[in-house]
Design a protein around this motif. Structure first.
Motif, PDB file in Angstrom:
ATOM      1  N   GLN A  50       0.868  -1.172   0.000  1.00 24.23           N
ATOM      2  CA  GLN A  50       0.000   0.000   0.000  1.00 24.23           C
ATOM      3  C   GLN A  50       0.901   1.217   0.000  1.00 24.23           C
ATOM      4  OE1 GLN A  50      -2.197  -0.673   3.611  1.00 24.23           O
ATOM      5  NE2 GLN A  50      -0.805   0.550   4.814  1.00 24.23           N
ATOM      6  N   ASP A  62      -4.392   9.573  -6.350  1.00 23.80           N
ATOM      7  CA  ASP A  62      -5.389   8.812  -5.599  1.00 23.80           C
ATOM      8  C   ASP A  62      -6.256   8.079  -6.618  1.00 23.80           C
ATOM      9  OD1 ASP A  62      -7.382   7.763  -4.022  1.00 23.80           O
ATOM     10  OD2 ASP A  62      -7.821   9.640  -2.983  1.00 23.80           O
ATOM     11  N   GLU A  63      -6.076   6.773  -6.697  1.00 18.62           N
ATOM     12  CA  GLU A  63      -6.780   5.970  -7.695  1.00 18.62           C
ATOM     13  C   GLU A  63      -8.296   6.028  -7.538  1.00 18.62           C
ATOM     14  OE1 GLU A  63      -6.427   1.510  -9.631  1.00 18.62           O
ATOM     15  OE2 GLU A  63      -5.207   2.058  -7.921  1.00 18.62           O
ATOM     16  N   GLU A  64      -8.768   6.142  -6.306  1.00 21.25           N
ATOM     17  CA  GLU A  64     -10.217   6.171  -6.053  1.00 21.25           C
ATOM     18  C   GLU A  64     -10.838   7.517  -6.424  1.00 21.25           C
ATOM     19  OE1 GLU A  64     -11.961   3.485  -4.931  1.00 21.25           O
ATOM     20  OE2 GLU A  64     -10.058   2.391  -5.106  1.00 21.25           O
ATOM     21  N   LYS A  65     -10.209   8.612  -6.021  1.00 18.82           N
ATOM     22  CA  LYS A  65     -10.754   9.943  -6.268  1.00 18.82           C
ATOM     23  C   LYS A  65      -9.718  10.781  -7.015  1.00 18.82           C
ATOM     24  CE  LYS A  65     -12.077   9.927  -1.686  1.00 18.82           C
ATOM     25  NZ  LYS A  65     -12.108  10.664  -0.453  1.00 18.82           N
ATOM     26  N   TRP A  66      -9.563  10.522  -8.308  1.00 22.10           N
ATOM     27  CA  TRP A  66      -8.572  11.236  -9.113  1.00 22.10           C
ATOM     28  C   TRP A  66      -9.259  12.377  -9.839  1.00 22.10           C
ATOM     29  CZ3 TRP A  66      -3.731  12.141  -9.308  1.00 22.10           C
ATOM     30  CH2 TRP A  66      -3.102  12.584 -10.464  1.00 22.10           C
TER      31      TRP A  66
END
Length: 156
Positions: A50, A62-66
């Motif tokens: 991680q 940030d892969e989730e909130k790019w």
């Protein structure tokens, strides 16, 4: 083999600082890249489990909130942080003012590319690599090129 806390410099100039075990990155550590930016992670026997990548300008991936350059919002990161310039003053790159590209060359993100020699040099004109056919075509298709014509008025 290396064990404990230490640092290791790779041939590319990137440097790892953190925990080592049996000669591998293991535990908390950070890889600092030679061009800026870095990857802070929790490593397990040389493999990051991680972590978070931070670009040289401070933008964190940030892969989730790019939110950056997602197709709807095409602003550069510096424009997100500092706001837009007044109308009529373009911002061509995230770095403002942008690097001046040598004549006949392209700005490929980590340096300048000369399509005649197929060589990429960094912004201080130090050799980085030779471009293969795929990279050559990509640079010609997508990267910013030096001005071909002057913008100053010509005398009569």
């Amino acid at each position: 083999r290396m064990e404990g806390y230490g640092s290791y410099t790779l041939p590319t100039g990137a440097e790892y600082r953190g925990s080592l075990w049996d000669g591998m990155f293991h535990g908390k550590g950070e890889m600092q890249l030679s061009r800026g930016g870095g990857y802070r992670a929790l490593w397990d026997r040389g493999v990051p489990t991680q972590g978070k990548y931070t670009f040289a300008d401070g933008l964190e991936f940030d892969e989730e909130k790019w939110p950056y350059c997602d197709g709807y919002d095409r602003r550069f990161y510096t424009e997100i942080c500092l706001g837009f310039k007044p109308p009529g003053i373009p911002q061509l790159t995230n770095l403002d003012p942008p690097k001046i590209i040598p004549e006949g060359c392209y700005d490929c993100g980590d340096g300048f590319y000369n399509p005649e020699t197929r060589v990429v040099v960094d912004y201080k004109h130090k050799f980085l690599r030779n471009a293969d056919n795929d990279e050559h075509e990509w640079i010609l298709r997508t990267c910013r090129r030096a001005w071909d014509i002057t913008t100053e008025p010509k005398p009569k």
